[in-house]
Design a protein around this motif. Structure first.
Motif, PDB file in Angstrom:
ATOM      1  N   PHE A  83      20.759  29.375   8.312  1.00 29.23           N
ATOM      2  CA  PHE A  83      19.579  28.978   7.539  1.00 29.23           C
ATOM      3  C   PHE A  83      19.795  29.324   6.067  1.00 29.23           C
ATOM      4  O   PHE A  83      20.180  30.448   5.739  1.00 29.23           O
ATOM      5  N   VAL A  84      19.523  28.366   5.188  1.00 28.65           N
ATOM      6  CA  VAL A  84      19.560  28.590   3.741  1.00 28.65           C
ATOM      7  C   VAL A  84      18.121  28.500   3.239  1.00 28.65           C
ATOM      8  O   VAL A  84      17.576  27.420   3.065  1.00 28.65           O
ATOM      9  N   HIS A  85      17.494  29.660   3.088  1.00 26.22           N
ATOM     10  CA  HIS A  85      16.091  29.730   2.660  1.00 26.22           C
ATOM     11  C   HIS A  85      15.219  28.783   3.487  1.00 26.22           C
ATOM     12  O   HIS A  85      14.401  28.024   2.953  1.00 26.22           O
ATOM     13  N   GLY A  86      15.431  28.816   4.803  1.00 24.27           N
ATOM     14  CA  GLY A  86      14.628  28.019   5.714  1.00 24.27           C
ATOM     15  C   GLY A  86      15.207  26.679   6.083  1.00 24.27           C
ATOM     16  O   GLY A  86      14.784  26.061   7.069  1.00 24.27           O
ATOM     17  N   ARG A  87      16.190  26.171   5.328  1.00 26.44           N
ATOM     18  CA  ARG A  87      16.799  24.890   5.665  1.00 26.44           C
ATOM     19  C   ARG A  87      17.842  25.091   6.762  1.00 26.44           C
ATOM     20  O   ARG A  87      18.646  26.015   6.707  1.00 26.44           O
ATOM     21  N   LYS A  88      17.853  24.173   7.726  1.00 24.45           N
ATOM     22  CA  LYS A  88      18.809  24.234   8.830  1.00 24.45           C
ATOM     23  C   LYS A  88      20.118  23.574   8.381  1.00 24.45           C
ATOM     24  O   LYS A  88      20.142  22.372   8.085  1.00 24.45           O
ATOM     25  N   CYS A  89      21.187  24.344   8.350  1.00 25.24           N
ATOM     26  CA  CYS A  89      22.438  23.863   7.763  1.00 25.24           C
ATOM     27  C   CYS A  89      23.609  24.014   8.730  1.00 25.24           C
ATOM     28  O   CYS A  89      23.745  25.027   9.421  1.00 25.24           O
ATOM     29  N   PHE A  90      24.479  22.999   8.727  1.00 22.14           N
ATOM     30  CA  PHE A  90      25.734  23.037   9.463  1.00 22.14           C
ATOM     31  C   PHE A  90      26.878  22.998   8.455  1.00 22.14           C
ATOM     32  O   PHE A  90      26.863  22.195   7.511  1.00 22.14           O
ATOM     33  N   PHE A  91      27.859  23.863   8.674  1.00 22.48           N
ATOM     34  CA  PHE A  91      28.991  23.979   7.754  1.00 22.48           C
ATOM     35  C   PHE A  91      30.274  23.650   8.518  1.00 22.48           C
ATOM     36  O   PHE A  91      30.561  24.275   9.538  1.00 22.48           O
ATOM     37  N   ILE A  92      31.026  22.676   8.013  1.00 20.50           N
ATOM     38  CA  ILE A  92      32.240  22.236   8.701  1.00 20.50           C
ATOM     39  C   ILE A  92      33.457  22.913   8.093  1.00 20.50           C
ATOM     40  O   ILE A  92      33.674  22.846   6.866  1.00 20.50           O
ATOM     41  N   GLU A  93      34.243  23.556   8.955  1.00 17.44           N
ATOM     42  CA  GLU A  93      35.434  24.281   8.528  1.00 17.44           C
ATOM     43  C   GLU A  93      36.675  23.682   9.188  1.00 17.44           C
ATOM     44  O   GLU A  93      36.882  23.853  10.396  1.00 17.44           O
ATOM     45  N   PRO A  94      37.492  22.946   8.432  1.00 20.58           N
ATOM     46  CA  PRO A  94      38.721  22.408   9.010  1.00 20.58           C
ATOM     47  C   PRO A  94      39.828  23.469   9.060  1.00 20.58           C
ATOM     48  O   PRO A  94      39.944  24.288   8.154  1.00 20.58           O
ATOM     49  N   HIS A  95      40.614  23.435  10.139  1.00 23.08           N
ATOM     50  CA  HIS A  95      41.773  24.324  10.273  1.00 23.08           C
ATOM     51  C   HIS A  95      43.007  23.465  10.021  1.00 23.08           C
ATOM     52  O   HIS A  95      43.535  22.839  10.944  1.00 23.08           O
ATOM     53  N   SER A  96      43.437  23.432   8.785  1.00 23.57           N
ATOM     54  CA  SER A  96      44.501  22.502   8.401  1.00 23.57           C
ATOM     55  C   SER A  96      45.332  23.097   7.283  1.00 23.57           C
ATOM     56  O   SER A  96      44.819  23.850   6.439  1.00 23.57           O
ATOM     57  N   GLN A  97      46.591  22.714   7.237  1.00 26.47           N
ATOM     58  CA  GLN A  97      47.436  23.169   6.136  1.00 26.47           C
ATOM     59  C   GLN A  97      47.003  22.564   4.805  1.00 26.47           C
ATOM     60  O   GLN A  97      47.381  23.042   3.743  1.00 26.47           O
ATOM     61  N   ASP A  98      46.166  21.524   4.851  1.00 26.40           N
ATOM     62  CA  ASP A  98      45.626  20.954   3.600  1.00 26.40           C
ATOM     63  C   ASP A  98      44.663  21.913   2.910  1.00 26.40           C
ATOM     64  O   ASP A  98      44.421  21.774   1.714  1.00 26.40           O
ATOM     65  N   ASN A  99      44.104  22.842   3.686  1.00 25.38           N
ATOM     66  CA  ASN A  99      43.250  23.886   3.098  1.00 25.38           C
ATOM     67  C   ASN A  99      42.154  23.270   2.223  1.00 25.38           C
ATOM     68  O   ASN A  99      41.930  23.672   1.082  1.00 25.38           O
TER      69      ASN A  99
END
Length: 519
Positions: free
Chosen positions: A108-124
């Motif tokens: 939650f970001v100050h009440g907002r519902k948030c999804f954060f995408i994290e790629p596992h890649s050598q492209d970083n």
């Protein structure tokens, strides 16, 4: 005389039944997903971040379910994310004929519902210490947009509206209609908001191969993604305009300027073709953050009826910046020192203000080293001047005090899609002096040269981008401050009475969502 016959008692009339009331169906709540490269305050570079947060909050207040998807940058303000946890650990996103493994986090970001995408890649892709500024930005955000759509599909989410922002997420409607709709994702409609036409994501065919849009001949058609001027390039922003169900910019004036006055940076023909699904909605500002009645960053709170408190904040600003305490007006500039913002006229406003008996305060910086260096030189030049202070950098707390303590705010932009500076300034009773362009023209009504009633006028406006134009408006503002202080105070109150919260734009976006849902 005979006694009169008593009048026959009338039978009581039957009580009239109220007419049947029409049955008004309540507006059903919508499931809205924002796909965005920025979100205030966790990943903020510019106004886009504030728009996504403010609009998302307003939509929730109106009873809608809102979720926000953005990259999991290493440089995010993690102290503003509550309950961050990994909730999806098996997201494989197609990329160059293979797939990149991603994890998805929720918080939650100050009440907002948030999804954060994290790629596992050598492209970083998103562990680089900054949001933008890399040679492969187009590929980074093309991947993010595909990852966001893949997450919606794999997690079984079928929003009513997908709202994407700027070129970074312009491929979202392309992916939806070319890849995911044939797979069965037929429910969502897409609203695409362009915050600035200057940056469009122009690139070569390689991004098509990377993302799985593997038909160059098809996508290089002029009616799809081919750039209007370079037949060997594709334009991501153009793709967003072509494929989205509705396209907005951040003010009606900017929408017109982009389509008809050469500020579309080459996309004018595309906007004309798709004009039936194109319009402008002025941004709002968050009155929980920018509000002199509750602002925790200013020493004295004030409102329209308690405007005297503003003068205590003016003294506090002078004390903090070591300015002389006198009767002069404080003229300020707050913002990026960017050519778009009118570098030459900002400089001229400084010299002109001092020459007209005012004080000048600047708070801002530039990503361009040469521009930053120039203003550092000005800072050294005026270092001992008791009527001038230049703060090269950005300080959120100081920005609030500058807005509260200044009398006049200059916004002399070359072009300005919407502008938040003038909206914030007016909330604090600081009179904006703006160029008649984009959102500035939509929100600031000139005190002297307007057909609107006096109580609706809230600032000063000039048309030509030159020193004479700036002086025509700034000179009138300073003269009014000195010669007609009662008029100046009424102008301050007029400005403060305007409602530039997210209330009105929130309704505008609900109307747009309803319109495209019915299509």
């Amino acid at each position: 005389m005979p006694e009169a016959e008593p009048a026959e008692r009338a039978e009581p009339a039957e009580r009239a039944e109220p007419p049947p009331q029409p049955h008004i169906q309540p507006r059903p709540s919508l499931f809205v997903v924002h796909i965005t490269p920025e979100l205030a305050p966790v990943a903020k570079v510019g106004g886009l971040a504030d728009v996504v947060f403010g609009l998302g909050r307003e939509l929730e207040i109106r009873g809608n379910h809102v979720e926000i998807i953005l990259p999991k940058y290493d440089c995010m303000r993690y102290d503003h994310i509550w309950g961050l946890q990994r909730i999806f650990d098996d997201l494989w996103v197609p990329w160059y004929g293979g797939a990149i493994h991603c994890s998805v986090y929720f918080g939650f970001v100050h009440g907002r519902k948030c999804f954060f995408i994290e790629p596992h890649s050598q492209d970083n892709f998103f562990n680089r210490g900054a949001v933008y500024g890399f040679h492969d930005d187009i590929f980074r955000f093309a991947f993010f947009s595909r990852a966001a759509m893949e997450f919606l599909w794999k997690s079984g989410k079928h929003p009513d509206i997908i709202h994407c922002h700027d070129w970074q997420t312009a491929l979202v409607p392309v992916y939806l209609y070319e890849i995911y709709q044939p797979m069965g994702m037929r429910h969502p409609r897409v609203c695409f908001t362009i915050h600035n036409f200057k940056h469009q994501g122009v690139t070569g065919a390689q991004v098509l191969h990377a993302t799985g849009l593997n038909r160059p001949d098809y996508y290089f058609h002029y009616d799809r993604l081919r750039d209007n001027h370079n037949p060997h390039a594709i334009n991501l922003m153009k793709g967003g305009i072509v494929y989205a169900n509705f396209v907005t910019t951040v003010s009606p004036r900017y929408a017109m300027e982009a389509k008809d006055q050469g500020q579309g940076f080459g996309l004018e023909p595309t906007l004309h073709i798709h004009h039936m699904k194109y319009g402008g909605v002025v941004n709002g500002i968050d009155y929980d953050v920018w509000n002199p009645e509750i602002d925790p960053h200013i020493p004295v709170h004030f409102g329209v009826e308690t405007i005297e408190g503003k003068y205590a904040d003016k003294k506090a600003l002078r004390d903090r910046l070591l300015l002389a305490d006198n009767e002069k007006p404080i003229v300020s500039f707050v913002g990026r020192l960017d050519p778009q913002k009118g570098i030459e006229l900002i400089r001229h406003a400084l010299f002109y203000t001092l020459g007209q008996g005012g004080q000048f305060v600047l708070l801002g910086s530039s990503p361009d080293g040469a521009i930053n260096g120039y203003f550092w030189g000005l800072k050294r030049q005026f270092n001992d001047n008791p009527d001038c202070h230049l703060e090269i950098g950005y300080n959120e707390e100081l920005a609030h005090l500058v807005y509260a303590g200044s009398d006049i705010m200059v916004v002399p932009s070359r072009f300005e899609p919407c502008g938040l500076t003038q909206l914030i300034a007016m909330r604090y009773g600081t009179i904006p002096v703006v160029r008649e362009v984009g959102g500035l023209a939509d929100t600031v009504i000139d005190k002297d040269f307007s057909h609107r009633p006096l109580n609706e006028r809230n600032g000063y406006v000039f048309r030509d981008y030159d020193e004479r134009g700036l002086e025509s408006a700034l000179g009138r503002a300073i003269a009014c401050y000195y010669q007609y202080p009662d008029h100046f105070r009424e102008l301050m109150k007029n400005a403060m009475r305007y409602d530039y919260s997210w209330n009105h734009p929130g309704q505008d976006y609900m109307n747009i969502y309803d319109y495209i849902r019915d299509k």
